[in-house]
Scaffold this motif. Structure first.
Motif, PDB file in Angstrom:
ATOM      1  N   MET A   1       5.471   3.948   3.104  1.00  0.00           N
ATOM      2  CA  MET A   1       5.407   5.351   2.785  1.00  0.00           C
ATOM      3  C   MET A   1       5.648   6.184   4.043  1.00  0.00           C
ATOM      4  N   GLU A   2       5.140   5.707   5.176  1.00  0.00           N
ATOM      5  CA  GLU A   2       5.276   6.413   6.439  1.00  0.00           C
ATOM      6  C   GLU A   2       6.746   6.638   6.793  1.00  0.00           C
ATOM      7  N   PHE A   5       8.394   9.508   4.717  1.00  0.00           N
ATOM      8  CA  PHE A   5       8.067  10.859   5.157  1.00  0.00           C
ATOM      9  C   PHE A   5       8.659  11.167   6.523  1.00  0.00           C
ATOM     10  N   THR A  75       7.486   6.762  -3.978  1.00  0.00           N
ATOM     11  CA  THR A  75       6.749   7.148  -2.775  1.00  0.00           C
ATOM     12  C   THR A  75       6.076   8.498  -2.957  1.00  0.00           C
ATOM     13  N   VAL A  76       6.807   9.456  -3.498  1.00  0.00           N
ATOM     14  CA  VAL A  76       6.231  10.783  -3.703  1.00  0.00           C
ATOM     15  C   VAL A  76       5.088  10.711  -4.714  1.00  0.00           C
ATOM     16  N   TRP A  79       2.036   9.167  -2.998  1.00  0.00           N
ATOM     17  CA  TRP A  79       1.432  10.135  -2.085  1.00  0.00           C
ATOM     18  C   TRP A  79       0.650  11.182  -2.872  1.00  0.00           C
ATOM     19  N   GLU A  82      -2.606   9.951  -4.058  1.00  0.00           N
ATOM     20  CA  GLU A  82      -3.609   9.833  -2.992  1.00  0.00           C
ATOM     21  C   GLU A  82      -4.287  11.165  -2.702  1.00  0.00           C
ATOM     22  N   VAL A  83      -3.531  12.250  -2.746  1.00  0.00           N
ATOM     23  CA  VAL A  83      -4.102  13.544  -2.372  1.00  0.00           C
ATOM     24  C   VAL A  83      -4.618  14.338  -3.564  1.00  0.00           C
TER      25      VAL A  83
END
Length: 105
Positions: A1-2, A5, A75-76, A79, A82-83
Motif C-alpha cells: 500500500m505504501e 501512495f 489499495t484505495v 486504505w 482502515e481510516v
C-alpha cells in the motif's frame, strides 16, 4: 500500500495514470505529453510499475503501458477501510466470526 501512495504523491504520475485511463499508450506517446527528459519519464513509469499500478508489454520495437485498475481500487478501498470509523467494528466482528467457525477436518 505504501508504494501506491508514494506513486500517487507525484502530480506527473497522476497525470500519466489519467492518460492511461483512456487506454494503453506507448512510452513515446506518454513522453510527448510532458516536458521532462526520457530518463525522468522512465523513472516515473518505473515507480508506477513497481507500485503495481501499470504494466508494460513489449510489441516489436514499442513498449506499451496500461493501467492495472484492480490494484488501485483495492489499495484505495483497503486504505479507506482502515481510516473509516465504521470499519473497525466490522473488522472485529469478522475476526470473531472467523474464530467461532468450526475448523474443517
Amino acid at each position: 500500500m505504501e508504494r501506491v501512495f508514494e506513486a500517487l504523491a507525484s502530480t506527473a504520475r497522476r497525470k500519466i495514470l489519467a492518460y492511461l485511463n483512456q487506454g494503453e499508450l506507448t512510452a513515446g506517446e506518454i513522453g510527448a505529453r510532458f516536458a521532462f527528459s526520457k530518463p525522468a519519464l522512465s523513472g516515473h513509469l518505473r515507480v508506477l510499475e513497481d507500485a503495481g499500478l501499470i504494466e508494460r508489454e513489449k510489441r516489436g520495437q514499442y513498449v506499451y503501458f496500461r493501467l492495472v485498475p484492480d490494484r488501485l481500487a483495492n489499495t484505495v478501498f483497503a486504505w479507506a477501510a482502515e481510516v473509516c470509523p465504521v470499519a473497525r467494528p466490522l473488522k472485529r466482528e469478522s475476526r470473531a466470526r472467523a474464530k467461532s467457525r468450526p475448523q474443517p477436518r
